[in-house]
Design a protein around this motif. Structure first.
Motif, PDB file in Angstrom:
ATOM      1  N   MET A 323     -22.632 -19.466  32.407  1.00 28.99           N
ATOM      2  CA  MET A 323     -21.580 -20.019  31.818  1.00 28.99           C
ATOM      3  C   MET A 323     -21.381 -20.779  30.782  1.00 28.99           C
ATOM      4  O   MET A 323     -20.335 -20.332  29.959  1.00 28.99           O
ATOM      5  CB  MET A 323     -21.342 -20.764  32.313  1.00 28.99           C
ATOM      6  N   ILE A 324     -22.368 -20.802  29.593  1.00 31.46           N
ATOM      7  CA  ILE A 324     -21.646 -20.997  28.584  1.00 31.46           C
ATOM      8  C   ILE A 324     -21.202 -20.020  27.322  1.00 31.46           C
ATOM      9  O   ILE A 324     -20.962 -20.384  26.403  1.00 31.46           O
ATOM     10  CB  ILE A 324     -23.553 -21.424  27.908  1.00 31.46           C
ATOM     11  N   VAL A 325     -21.243 -18.829  28.053  1.00 32.52           N
ATOM     12  CA  VAL A 325     -20.589 -17.594  27.085  1.00 32.52           C
ATOM     13  C   VAL A 325     -19.198 -17.278  28.160  1.00 32.52           C
ATOM     14  O   VAL A 325     -18.838 -16.181  27.539  1.00 32.52           O
ATOM     15  CB  VAL A 325     -21.513 -16.847  26.313  1.00 32.52           C
ATOM     16  N   ALA A 326     -18.809 -17.519  29.238  1.00 34.89           N
ATOM     17  CA  ALA A 326     -17.350 -17.425  29.638  1.00 34.89           C
ATOM     18  C   ALA A 326     -16.815 -17.093  28.261  1.00 34.89           C
ATOM     19  O   ALA A 326     -15.633 -16.132  28.525  1.00 34.89           O
ATOM     20  CB  ALA A 326     -17.713 -18.311  30.365  1.00 34.89           C
ATOM     21  N   ALA A 327     -16.261 -18.483  27.490  1.00 37.65           N
ATOM     22  CA  ALA A 327     -15.101 -18.273  26.998  1.00 37.65           C
ATOM     23  C   ALA A 327     -15.102 -17.491  26.110  1.00 37.65           C
ATOM     24  O   ALA A 327     -13.927 -16.339  26.037  1.00 37.65           O
ATOM     25  CB  ALA A 327     -14.601 -19.118  26.553  1.00 37.65           C
ATOM     26  N   PRO A 328     -15.760 -17.003  25.381  1.00 36.94           N
ATOM     27  CA  PRO A 328     -15.752 -15.751  24.296  1.00 36.94           C
ATOM     28  C   PRO A 328     -15.852 -14.259  24.929  1.00 36.94           C
ATOM     29  O   PRO A 328     -14.982 -13.214  24.906  1.00 36.94           O
ATOM     30  CB  PRO A 328     -17.139 -15.985  23.237  1.00 36.94           C
ATOM     31  N   LEU A 329     -16.701 -14.406  25.614  1.00 37.33           N
ATOM     32  CA  LEU A 329     -16.773 -12.268  26.827  1.00 37.33           C
ATOM     33  C   LEU A 329     -15.933 -12.378  27.063  1.00 37.33           C
ATOM     34  O   LEU A 329     -14.732 -11.281  27.477  1.00 37.33           O
ATOM     35  CB  LEU A 329     -17.643 -12.347  27.831  1.00 37.33           C
ATOM     36  N   LEU A 330     -14.916 -13.661  27.863  1.00 32.61           N
ATOM     37  CA  LEU A 330     -13.414 -13.112  28.872  1.00 32.61           C
ATOM     38  C   LEU A 330     -12.484 -12.700  27.711  1.00 32.61           C
ATOM     39  O   LEU A 330     -11.545 -12.389  28.038  1.00 32.61           O
ATOM     40  CB  LEU A 330     -13.171 -14.084  29.950  1.00 32.61           C
ATOM     41  N   ALA A 331     -12.375 -13.431  26.781  1.00 36.10           N
ATOM     42  CA  ALA A 331     -11.222 -13.785  26.005  1.00 36.10           C
ATOM     43  C   ALA A 331     -10.882 -12.588  25.145  1.00 36.10           C
ATOM     44  O   ALA A 331      -9.852 -12.082  25.223  1.00 36.10           O
ATOM     45  CB  ALA A 331     -11.655 -14.716  24.961  1.00 36.10           C
ATOM     46  N   VAL A 332     -12.514 -11.803  24.903  1.00 33.89           N
ATOM     47  CA  VAL A 332     -12.779 -10.912  23.656  1.00 33.89           C
ATOM     48  C   VAL A 332     -12.582  -9.637  24.976  1.00 33.89           C
ATOM     49  O   VAL A 332     -12.262  -8.065  24.030  1.00 33.89           O
ATOM     50  CB  VAL A 332     -13.917 -10.902  23.005  1.00 33.89           C
ATOM     51  N   GLY A 333     -13.242 -10.322  26.331  1.00 33.04           N
ATOM     52  CA  GLY A 333     -13.242  -8.179  26.745  1.00 33.04           C
ATOM     53  C   GLY A 333     -11.703  -8.584  27.298  1.00 33.04           C
ATOM     54  O   GLY A 333     -11.220  -7.133  27.382  1.00 33.04           O
ATOM     55  N   ALA A 334     -11.064  -9.755  27.673  1.00 26.78           N
ATOM     56  CA  ALA A 334      -9.302  -9.040  28.346  1.00 26.78           C
ATOM     57  C   ALA A 334      -8.282  -8.300  26.906  1.00 26.78           C
ATOM     58  O   ALA A 334      -7.731  -7.941  27.347  1.00 26.78           O
ATOM     59  CB  ALA A 334      -8.874 -10.330  28.680  1.00 26.78           C
ATOM     60  N   GLY A 335      -8.423  -9.547  25.686  1.00 28.17           N
ATOM     61  CA  GLY A 335      -7.607  -8.721  24.691  1.00 28.17           C
ATOM     62  C   GLY A 335      -8.277  -7.168  24.000  1.00 28.17           C
ATOM     63  O   GLY A 335      -7.343  -6.932  23.868  1.00 28.17           O
ATOM     64  N   GLY A 336      -9.403  -7.183  24.515  1.00 23.19           N
ATOM     65  CA  GLY A 336      -9.632  -5.642  24.023  1.00 23.19           C
ATOM     66  C   GLY A 336      -9.738  -4.853  25.507  1.00 23.19           C
ATOM     67  O   GLY A 336      -8.887  -3.824  24.948  1.00 23.19           O
ATOM     68  N   LEU A 337      -9.169  -5.215  26.524  1.00 25.22           N
ATOM     69  CA  LEU A 337      -8.569  -4.383  27.686  1.00 25.22           C
ATOM     70  C   LEU A 337      -7.738  -4.499  27.538  1.00 25.22           C
ATOM     71  O   LEU A 337      -6.681  -2.738  28.190  1.00 25.22           O
ATOM     72  CB  LEU A 337      -9.651  -4.966  29.511  1.00 25.22           C
TER      73      LEU A 337
END
Length: 517
Positions: A323-337
């Motif tokens: 969960m410590i990396v939730a924000a960058p992974l979900l934010a960058v992943g959502a923008g890319g998707l």
């Protein structure tokens, strides 16, 4: 890294101007709706705490005591005290912890959606809302009594502010330091893992700015660390208590003696955690790293690499560590998707894609979180109802090590036994299986019983409960126990004691039933 920040100063002003001139209404609306929707997770909060540590936190809300491992070191002082504050407002011990995690989960979802919508537009914000609201791992953490969600929220806010500082927006320097110190009070490792990002950002802003942020962090840490040290009996006492657990953990790490087997286990847990965290959003990472939200690359690398390397090489447990990396992974992943699949697509195509993501993630959440939780709830509640009439203050119950429901005839986990049978005396048996009383971390106390050195006598006991089929091996020869509870997960046997019988728990698994006198 400082020179890299200086080289990027030409674009920093432009980015800052863009941030300040943007229209916040749409990002704020999307973030608010997503945060509100995430609170519906309250419907799947467990009725019985389903991990060993969760019971420790619940006990800690009633009585904060690291020696009893309520909770276990390092103590998570602000997490427990925040729940205690909620308890003082009328919530139950467990409910206070769940409300804390639910609110932190809503905050994390709102932050991610705001961040993505602010940078990549409302369409990408909708994708971020879908991914974060329906992330199985976020859902699990937000309905857990432990610190994974509060730690993730604190680290994510500090990481976001660090990103803003790296864009040239220095208004957040002092606040970022204060929030880093506060995060350390909720979950120290969360502050430790986000510290490289924060240090890089404040150093890019110059040494005077870094000093301002550092002072804020020190004051914030001191504000909770001083009363914490007073409560635990001083720094030396704290180190003594914490050292036991640290030594035990290190023995099982890949670099501390666990070897390749531990490395494979860690890699499996991390991989599963990332999949349950990001789901379809992981597909968007390769495109997302080229978007402004992932720039400069240093902040993303410094956020992701240290914790993931630590989880692989040193220590990890539940996938919730990720969960410590939730924000960058979900934010960058959502923008890319969004950039990959929604730009240029028709309204029908966008809607179909989002519905498909919702259905897939909802199924992952149902299968990976809800169903196991409902099953465990049913098992524990059925056990508690069955044993309630025979588990009073005159009952002694014995179990052995265990954490989760097992195969038929399995042992009832020690912490859960104490939690579900609050009036009985519950022991891990043999008494010395974990070492001398008070020397073995993480197994200290239930509601009524702690580790004990043999021998222990119970002259007023009227019944002995054996919380697992295997516990019958300790009965004296010729003594039989009747089956009182039998289910796929647990089996419980009972020995009714005569009025003049004394129950003695001796050394090396020696269980004695003898007539008084």
């Amino acid at each position: 890294m400082i020179s890299a920040g200086s080289a990027a100063s030409g674009t920093a002003g432009h980015r800052r101007a863009a941030l300040e001139q943007g229209r916040p209404a749409a990002p704020l609306a999307l973030a608010s709706v997503a945060a509100a929707l995430s609170l519906l997770r309250a419907l799947i909060v467990p009725r019985v705490p389903q991990s060993w540590d969760a019971v420790q936190y619940i006990l800690a809300v009633r009585e904060f005591d690291l020696e009893k491992h309520q909770p276990h070191p390092p103590g998570y002082y602000l997490h427990v005290k925040s729940a205690a504050l909620l308890r003082s407002l009328g919530l139950g011990d467990a409910d206070a912890l769940y409300v804390l995690s639910l609110l932190a989960g809503a905050g994390l979802v709102g932050l991610i959606v705001w961040w993505v919508a602010e940078q990549s537009g409302p369409r990408a914000g909708v994708v971020a809302a879908v991914l974060s609201v329906f992330s199985p791992l976020v859902c699990q953490a937000a309905t857990d009594a432990r610190t994974y969600m509060t730690g993730a929220l604190g680290a994510s806010v500090v990481g976001y502010l660090s990103w803003r500082i790296a864009q040239g927006d220095r208004r957040w320097l002092l606040l970022s330091g204060i929030l880093l110190g506060v995060t350390a009070g909720f979950r120290p490792t969360a502050a430790m893992f986000i510290a490289p990002v924060w240090l890089w950002a404040i150093l890019c802003a110059g040494w005077r700015s870094a000093l301002t942020a550092g002072v804020g962090a020190l004051f914030a840490v001191a504000a909770w660390a001083v009363p914490f040290m007073v409560e635990v009996g001083g720094l030396s006492r704290y180190l003594e208590i914490s050292g036991r657990l640290g030594e035990l953990v290190m023995e099982h790490t890949p670099i501390g003696g666990g070897g390749l087997a531990a490395l494979r286990t860690n890699a499996t847990r991390v991989g599963y955690g990332l999949l349950m965290l990001g789901g379809v959003g992981l597909v968007g990472l390769w495109r997302g790293v080229r978007l402004p939200i992932a720039r400069p690359p240093a902040w993303l690398l410094l956020w992701l690499l240290p914790p993931l390397a630590f989880f692989l090489l040193v220590h990890t447990g539940p996938p919730l560590y990720v969960m410590i990396v939730a924000a960058p992974l979900l934010a960058v992943g959502a923008g890319g998707l969004s950039a990959m699949l929604l730009e240029g697509a028709s309204g029908t195509g966008r809607g179909a894609f989002l519905i498909a993501v919702v259905l897939l993630h909802a199924w992952l959440t149902w299968a990976g979180v809800v169903v196991p939780r409902l099953r465990a709830d049913a098992q524990f509640l059925q056990l508690a109802r069955a044993l309630e009439p025979i588990a009073d203050e005159h009952t002694v119950a014995l179990t052995t090590m265990g954490d989760q429901p097992q195969a038929r005839g399995g042992y009832v986990p020690f912490r859960h036994a104490g939690y579900l049978l609050p009036n009985a005396h519950v022991y891990l048996f043999p008494l010395e299986m974990l070492g001398a009383a008070g020397t073995m971390p993480n197994y200290a106390h239930t509601l009524t019983t702690g580790l004990a050195a043999p021998p222990v006598s119970h002259p007023n006991a009227t019944r002995l409960l054996l919380l697992g089929a295997g516990m019958r091996q300790y009965l004296p020869e010729g003594r039989r126990a009747r089956l009182v509870y039998d289910a796929p997960a647990f089996a419980v046997y009972c020995v009714d004691l005569a009025p003049d019988e004394v129950l003695r728990l001796g050394a090396n698994g020696n269980l004695i039933l003898e007539t008084e006198g």
